[in-house]
Design a protein around this motif. Structure first.
Motif, PDB file in Angstrom:
ATOM      1  N   ILE A  68       0.834  -1.198   0.000  1.00  0.00           N
ATOM      2  CA  ILE A  68       0.000   0.000   0.000  1.00  0.00           C
ATOM      3  C   ILE A  68       0.869   1.249   0.000  1.00  0.00           C
ATOM      4  O   ILE A  68       0.590   2.234  -0.702  1.00  0.00           O
ATOM      5  N   ALA A  69       1.958   1.245   0.767  1.00  0.00           N
ATOM      6  CA  ALA A  69       2.822   2.427   0.850  1.00  0.00           C
ATOM      7  C   ALA A  69       3.400   2.776  -0.518  1.00  0.00           C
ATOM      8  O   ALA A  69       3.474   3.954  -0.903  1.00  0.00           O
ATOM      9  N   SER A  70       3.833   1.777  -1.269  1.00  0.00           N
ATOM     10  CA  SER A  70       4.419   2.045  -2.585  1.00  0.00           C
ATOM     11  C   SER A  70       3.397   2.662  -3.526  1.00  0.00           C
ATOM     12  O   SER A  70       3.712   3.554  -4.322  1.00  0.00           O
ATOM     13  N   GLU A  71       2.125   2.210  -3.446  1.00  0.00           N
ATOM     14  CA  GLU A  71       1.088   2.779  -4.296  1.00  0.00           C
ATOM     15  C   GLU A  71       0.774   4.220  -3.902  1.00  0.00           C
ATOM     16  O   GLU A  71       0.489   5.060  -4.752  1.00  0.00           O
ATOM     17  N   VAL A  72       0.828   4.502  -2.583  1.00  0.00           N
ATOM     18  CA  VAL A  72       0.614   5.873  -2.125  1.00  0.00           C
ATOM     19  C   VAL A  72       1.701   6.788  -2.679  1.00  0.00           C
ATOM     20  O   VAL A  72       1.445   7.907  -3.148  1.00  0.00           O
ATOM     21  N   LEU A  73       2.947   6.334  -2.616  1.00  0.00           N
ATOM     22  CA  LEU A  73       4.066   7.154  -3.112  1.00  0.00           C
ATOM     23  C   LEU A  73       3.962   7.377  -4.611  1.00  0.00           C
ATOM     24  O   LEU A  73       4.277   8.472  -5.111  1.00  0.00           O
ATOM     25  N   LYS A  74       3.507   6.353  -5.374  1.00  0.00           N
ATOM     26  CA  LYS A  74       3.350   6.532  -6.812  1.00  0.00           C
ATOM     27  C   LYS A  74       2.309   7.612  -7.109  1.00  0.00           C
ATOM     28  O   LYS A  74       2.497   8.450  -8.002  1.00  0.00           O
ATOM     29  N   SER A  75       1.206   7.579  -6.359  1.00  0.00           N
ATOM     30  CA  SER A  75       0.160   8.585  -6.579  1.00  0.00           C
ATOM     31  C   SER A  75       0.645   9.971  -6.178  1.00  0.00           C
ATOM     32  O   SER A  75       0.288  10.976  -6.807  1.00  0.00           O
ATOM     33  N   ALA A  76       1.455  10.035  -5.113  1.00  0.00           N
ATOM     34  CA  ALA A  76       1.943  11.338  -4.640  1.00  0.00           C
ATOM     35  C   ALA A  76       2.858  11.997  -5.656  1.00  0.00           C
ATOM     36  O   ALA A  76       2.977  13.239  -5.694  1.00  0.00           O
ATOM     37  N   GLU A  77       3.555  11.205  -6.489  1.00  0.00           N
ATOM     38  CA  GLU A  77       4.460  11.779  -7.486  1.00  0.00           C
ATOM     39  C   GLU A  77       3.720  12.691  -8.468  1.00  0.00           C
ATOM     40  O   GLU A  77       4.274  13.693  -8.930  1.00  0.00           O
ATOM     41  N   PHE A  78       2.452  12.375  -8.774  1.00  0.00           N
ATOM     42  CA  PHE A  78       1.692  13.201  -9.710  1.00  0.00           C
ATOM     43  C   PHE A  78       1.255  14.522  -9.079  1.00  0.00           C
ATOM     44  O   PHE A  78       0.811  15.427  -9.783  1.00  0.00           O
ATOM     45  N   LEU A  79       1.374  14.605  -7.763  1.00  0.00           N
ATOM     46  CA  LEU A  79       0.939  15.822  -7.056  1.00  0.00           C
ATOM     47  C   LEU A  79       2.117  16.620  -6.511  1.00  0.00           C
ATOM     48  O   LEU A  79       1.935  17.509  -5.678  1.00  0.00           O
ATOM     49  N   ASP A  80       3.340  16.318  -6.967  1.00  0.00           N
ATOM     50  CA  ASP A  80       4.529  16.996  -6.432  1.00  0.00           C
ATOM     51  C   ASP A  80       4.439  18.499  -6.583  1.00  0.00           C
ATOM     52  O   ASP A  80       4.765  19.265  -5.658  1.00  0.00           O
ATOM     53  N   MET A  81       3.996  18.963  -7.762  1.00  0.00           N
ATOM     54  CA  MET A  81       3.941  20.397  -7.998  1.00  0.00           C
ATOM     55  C   MET A  81       2.916  21.073  -7.091  1.00  0.00           C
ATOM     56  O   MET A  81       3.165  22.147  -6.545  1.00  0.00           O
ATOM     57  N   LEU A  82       1.744  20.407  -6.902  1.00  0.00           N
ATOM     58  CA  LEU A  82       0.726  20.979  -6.005  1.00  0.00           C
ATOM     59  C   LEU A  82       1.221  21.011  -4.565  1.00  0.00           C
ATOM     60  O   LEU A  82       0.977  21.988  -3.833  1.00  0.00           O
ATOM     61  N   ILE A  83       1.937  19.963  -4.163  1.00  0.00           N
ATOM     62  CA  ILE A  83       2.474  19.913  -2.804  1.00  0.00           C
ATOM     63  C   ILE A  83       3.500  21.037  -2.606  1.00  0.00           C
ATOM     64  O   ILE A  83       3.522  21.713  -1.567  1.00  0.00           O
ATOM     65  N   GLU A  84       4.307  21.229  -3.620  1.00  0.00           N
ATOM     66  CA  GLU A  84       5.333  22.280  -3.524  1.00  0.00           C
ATOM     67  C   GLU A  84       4.692  23.663  -3.500  1.00  0.00           C
ATOM     68  O   GLU A  84       5.085  24.533  -2.697  1.00  0.00           O
ATOM     69  N   ASP A  85       3.678  23.886  -4.352  1.00  0.00           N
ATOM     70  CA  ASP A  85       3.007  25.190  -4.377  1.00  0.00           C
ATOM     71  C   ASP A  85       2.293  25.472  -3.066  1.00  0.00           C
ATOM     72  O   ASP A  85       2.200  26.635  -2.639  1.00  0.00           O
ATOM     73  N   ALA A  86       1.757  24.428  -2.415  1.00  0.00           N
ATOM     74  CA  ALA A  86       1.052  24.623  -1.148  1.00  0.00           C
ATOM     75  C   ALA A  86       2.004  24.829   0.023  1.00  0.00           C
ATOM     76  O   ALA A  86       1.580  25.205   1.123  1.00  0.00           O
ATOM     77  N   GLY A  87       3.307  24.598  -0.211  1.00  0.00           N
ATOM     78  CA  GLY A  87       4.288  24.785   0.846  1.00  0.00           C
ATOM     79  C   GLY A  87       4.165  23.772   1.953  1.00  0.00           C
ATOM     80  O   GLY A  87       4.360  24.095   3.135  1.00  0.00           O
ATOM     81  N   VAL A  88       3.829  22.533   1.618  1.00  0.00           N
ATOM     82  CA  VAL A  88       3.699  21.475   2.623  1.00  0.00           C
ATOM     83  C   VAL A  88       4.601  20.311   2.232  1.00  0.00           C
ATOM     84  O   VAL A  88       5.160  20.275   1.138  1.00  0.00           O
ATOM     85  N   SER A  89       4.743  19.380   3.147  1.00  0.00           N
ATOM     86  CA  SER A  89       5.509  18.163   2.888  1.00  0.00           C
ATOM     87  C   SER A  89       4.621  16.954   3.107  1.00  0.00           C
ATOM     88  O   SER A  89       3.549  17.048   3.715  1.00  0.00           O
ATOM     89  N   LEU A  90       5.082  15.808   2.599  1.00  0.00           N
ATOM     90  CA  LEU A  90       4.307  14.561   2.690  1.00  0.00           C
ATOM     91  C   LEU A  90       5.122  13.508   3.416  1.00  0.00           C
ATOM     92  O   LEU A  90       6.311  13.332   3.126  1.00  0.00           O
ATOM     93  N   ALA A  91       4.474  12.798   4.351  1.00  0.00           N
ATOM     94  CA  ALA A  91       5.123  11.706   5.081  1.00  0.00           C
ATOM     95  C   ALA A  91       4.215  10.491   5.051  1.00  0.00           C
ATOM     96  O   ALA A  91       3.016  10.593   5.358  1.00  0.00           O
ATOM     97  N   VAL A  92       4.781   9.349   4.668  1.00  0.00           N
ATOM     98  CA  VAL A  92       4.047   8.082   4.629  1.00  0.00           C
ATOM     99  C   VAL A  92       4.545   7.218   5.765  1.00  0.00           C
ATOM    100  O   VAL A  92       5.746   6.915   5.856  1.00  0.00           O
TER     101      VAL A  92
END
Length: 466
Positions: free
Chosen positions: A321-345
């Motif tokens: 499950i963790a690997s699938e979460v990380l794959k999905s998060a890759e498509f949102l890297d730009m949105l995460i960066e623009d929002a000024g937040v970080s992601l932790a699994v």
């Protein structure tokens, strides 16, 4: 014609009629058993009385012959005595037979009479004059009198007549009892079903114009309480579904009206006068964005409609499950960066999932968290195993969600912000799709919020067991 057929079917399937027939059948069974028992009892009693009378008369005559009749002279006295004891109607006959004609008494039964033994010396003799029950026994010789055979016969016709009369009375009582019980059963059934008729009248008055109306529960028989409560519960669910459908239709109209209005307005403005190629290109680009948004809404609605039909995830693969979460998060890297937040699994587990559907659900949850998180905070995805399931929790720091909003977060087109200020970025189907995907994987959804953290997540069946 259809109305007549319906009336006939209603009459055939009438509960009152069925109860009446069952009452009549029960009465027939009870009265039949009772009548048969009474018939057998009267047969036994009549036979006992017949045998008792024959035995009494036989013993009297036998005692008289044994003790007093031992000469020819006394035998003549016995003949006179028997003549006195014999009724004129011939209901009692006395017969004494022996080798010496001087010591004989009475007239023997016809030679062609039908004789049947009934045990203990008792015989049934059927003649032209009637049917007799007889008791015979040999009396030893004494003095001048030789050994003779004494027979006492009792006419059974009177007893047979009485038996037939009793049987006729039992049959009449049986028929009368069945009719009376059936009538009482009909009356009792109709009285007992008055509550059902009352419910039917109330049900006829139910109308879509008053969805809050319910069947009455007061003064109802206990047997109907459960049915009424269940029916009222069904009406409540119908009302809720009707309200949700009305709200859904209004939301769909609202969501589609905005981009369509933009398309029409921009097109009308551009057609109002001649435009340059650059202006037309800009408007077409804007229209394309609105059309893409319309297509997304329509595709999401079609997906939810398929999910409502109970479709289950088919292409299940046992994966991390963790690997699938990380794959999905890759498509949102730009949105995460623009929002000024970080992601932790945090954590991991394996489960059987449809990767495409699972990625869509995770993407929707992460996108929702990015929209509502505080800057310089961390979005945490926590994965843990539960009983026969794997739970995926997505938490973010931000404005807390009120409890009355939490239970409606997964409704279609529902937004915490009732003013719909974020309509341009979200059409309110993301969490509804998460819920549908969770159900397709045999799981559920959940949401919680406090002053610091809001957590939204879902579960999937562990091992792909749906």
């Amino acid at each position: 014609m259809n109305a007549a057929n319906a009336a006939i079917r209603a009459s055939t399937h009438s509960i009152a009629r069925r109860l009446t027939l069952m009452f009549a059948l029960a009465a027939a069974v009870v009265f039949s058993i009772t009548g048969y028992a009474l018939y057998q009892f009267q047969c036994v009693e009549l036979r006992r009385h017949q045998l008792q009378e024959i035995k009494t008369r036989f013993e009297f005559v036998e005692s008289l012959i044994v003790r007093r009749i031992n000469t020819a002279e006394k035998w003549l006295l016995l003949e006179d005595k028997m003549t006195e004891l014999t009724p004129q109607d011939g209901s009692i006959v006395y017969l004494v037979e022996g080798k010496d004609p001087a010591f004989r008494l009475g007239r023997p039964f016809a030679a062609d009479a039908r004789v049947s033994n009934e045990g203990n010396g008792v015989r049934r003799i059927v003649t032209e004059n009637g049917t007799y029950l007889t008791l015979s026994r040999e009396i030893p010789a004494s003095g001048e009198r030789p050994a003779v055979t004494l027979t006492v016969g009792l006419d059974a016709s009177a007893f047979d007549t009485t038996s037939r009369a009793i049987n006729a009375a039992l049959v009449i009582a049986f028929l009368f009892g069945v009719v009376v019980v059936a009538g009482l059963g009909w009356w009792i059934a109709r009285r007992g079903l008055l509550a059902v008729d009352d419910l039917s009248r109330h049900a006829e008055n139910l109308s879509p114009l008053n969805l809050a109306e319910r069947l009455p529960t007061g003064d109802m028989p206990s047997e109907l309480n459960g049915l009424v409560l269940s029916f009222n519960g069904a009406l409540g669910r119908v009302e809720q579904a009707y309200v949700q459908l009305s709200t859904f239709n209004a939301d769909v109209a609202h969501e589609l009206r905005t981009p369509l209005g933009n398309l029409i307005g921009q097109t009308q403005v551009m057609l109002s006068r001649e435009r340059s190629v650059e202006e037309l290109t800009e408007v077409l680009q804007s229209n394309l964005e609105e059309l893409e948004r319309l297509r997304t809404i329509i595709n999401d609605m079609l997906f939810l409609a398929q999910a409502d039909r109970g479709i289950r995830a088919a292409n299940l693969e046992q994966t991390s499950i963790a690997s699938e979460v990380l794959k999905s998060a890759e498509f949102l890297d730009m949105l995460i960066e623009d929002a000024g937040v970080s992601l932790a699994v945090e954590g991991d587990a394996e489960a059987g999932i449809d990767k495409s559907l699972f990625g869509r659900a995770i993407t929707n949850l992460l996108y929702n968290a990015i929209q509502h998180c505080d800057r310089n905070s961390t979005i945490r995805v926590h994965i843990e195993e539960r009983d026969h399931a794997v739970a995926i929790n997505v938490s973010n720091q931000g404005v807390p969600v009120a409890p009355h909003h939490l239970e409606r977060l997964f409704e279609r087109f529902y937004r915490v912000d009732s003013s719909r200020t974020d309509s341009d970025n979200s059409h309110g189907l993301g969490l509804a799709i998460v819920k549908a995907i969770a159900h397709m994987h045999g799981g559920t959804v959940f949401a919680a919020s406090n002053a610091e953290v809001t957590t939204i997540g879902f579960t999937v069946a562990n091992g792909g067991t749906l």
